[in-house]
Enzyme design. Structure first.
Site, short mmCIF file in Angstrom:
data_model
loop_
_atom_site.label_atom_id
_atom_site.label_comp_id
_atom_site.label_asym_id
_atom_site.label_seq_id
_atom_site.Cartn_x
_atom_site.Cartn_y
_atom_site.Cartn_z
N LYS A 162 0.87 -1.19 0.00
CA LYS A 162 0.00 0.00 0.00
C LYS A 162 0.89 1.22 0.00
O LYS A 162 1.95 1.24 0.65
CB LYS A 162 -0.87 0.00 1.26
N CYS A 168 -1.94 9.87 -6.85
CA CYS A 168 -3.13 9.62 -6.05
C CYS A 168 -4.20 10.67 -6.35
O CYS A 168 -3.99 11.86 -6.09
CB CYS A 168 -2.81 9.62 -4.56
#
Length: 327
Positions: A60, A146
């Site tokens: 992650k 992101c």
């Protein structure tokens, strides 16, 4: 004679066809792996991917400090994929750094990808300097893409900022580094982005993260809470965009920068197309979330069947060899 011919086909599929690959100086028994954000939040999830048919895992994306992420519901499966606005929930980059270091010291371990990003350039450099000083010997992915942190733009759409960050990073960072990219949609942006990346000793680029700020509606309501329903789109919706980005960068980047293809992969055919467009590895995201880690066995089998049927023994036999219509 028919018996001999049948035996040869079985031998070719089972023993000669290989999905092994290489990124930089790192080898992988299989080209398939998870996409960052799926099956990678905890050590337990990463261990599941490690024990599967996947050739590697990526952690992650870790930030300087742990983050709870955006309020739920923030991920929803939809008929052709998914929509999410996760907001970078993670346990902090040191949690993932410690785990990949732990694994690399075990026998017969796979090579791994550590994904990181700061919420500011200063935080990014703090993280990467700590990784540089650590005992980690694997690949590092700097997430420049992101799309779901409120108030934070995608870094990779700002070519000047991207250049500044990478210039400073490579003034101190000597470990193998690649970048995770958002999708680009204009030919000139492919040209401009590639011109930036070709200035640096990147090992790979990862194309693509989800298409940012889509909207999915059921009845009269959005389906996720953050950002009034706006979120990143994954799954079938994004495969054509992902393939275009993989191939555009395969055409433009210097050969030593390899490409990881991500987006819309749920079958061996999808993986085949990413490799045909130039990918050296292929990540599975939405479909992995829906099906679980057994998907790696299925996709690998389907990919090998396609390769055997076409007479390809290795990925290099067809990687990047997309056909065009000349007449």
């Amino acid at each position: 004679m028919k018996i001999v011919t049948f035996y040869f086909v079985i031998l070719k599929e089972d023993l000669m066809v290989s999905t092994a690959t290489k990124v930089g100086n790192f080898t992988f028994d299989n080209c398939l792996m998870n996409a960052a954000g799926v099956y990678c939040m905890t050590k337990e999830e990463l261990a599941e991917v490690e024990a599967s048919a996947a050739g590697s895992f990526v952690t992650k994306t870790g930030t300087l400090e742990a983050r709870p992420g955006n309020p739920e519901p923030r991920y929803v499966n939809v008929p052709l994929g998914s929509i999410n606005s996760m907001g970078l929930p993670n346990n902090g980059f040191e949690y993932y750094l410690d785990y990949v270091i732990e694994l690399q010291n075990q026998p017969n371990t796979k090579n791994h990808f550590l994904s990181v990003v700061g919420l500011s350039p200063e935080e990014t450099h703090t993280i990467l300097k700590k990784v540089q000083k650590s005992d980690y010997e694997g690949l590092v992915e700097l997430n420049l893409s992101c799309p779901n942190v409120p108030g934070k733009p995608q870094i990779a759409y700002d070519f000047e900022t991207t250049t500044d960050i990478l210039t400073e990073v490579f003034s101190y960072f000597t470990k193998p580094l690649g970048v995770k990219l958002p999708p680009y949609f204009d030919i000139v942006h492919f040209d401009q982005a590639a011109a930036v990346f070709n200035q640096f000793p990147l090992v790979f680029v990862n194309c693509v993260n989800s298409i940012g700020n889509g909207l999915y509606i059921e009845d009269e309501s959005v389906v996720i809470k953050p950002k009034n329903g706006f979120g990143g789109i994954g799954g079938d919706y994004i495969k054509p965009t992902a393939l275009a980005n993989v191939h555009a960068f395969y055409q433009r980047l210097k050969p030593e920068i390899q490409i990881i293809g991500t987006g819309g992969v749920k079958s061996g055919r999808d993986a085949f197309e990413h490799i045909l467009c130039g990918a050296s590895m292929v990540q599975v995201g939405t479909a992995l979330q829906k099906e679980g880690v057994t998907i790696f066995d299925r996709i690998t089998k389907e990919l090998k069947e396609i390769m055997a049927k076409k007479g390809y023994e290795t990925l290099e036999d067809f990687r990047g060899k997309l056909h065009y219509i000349d007449r």
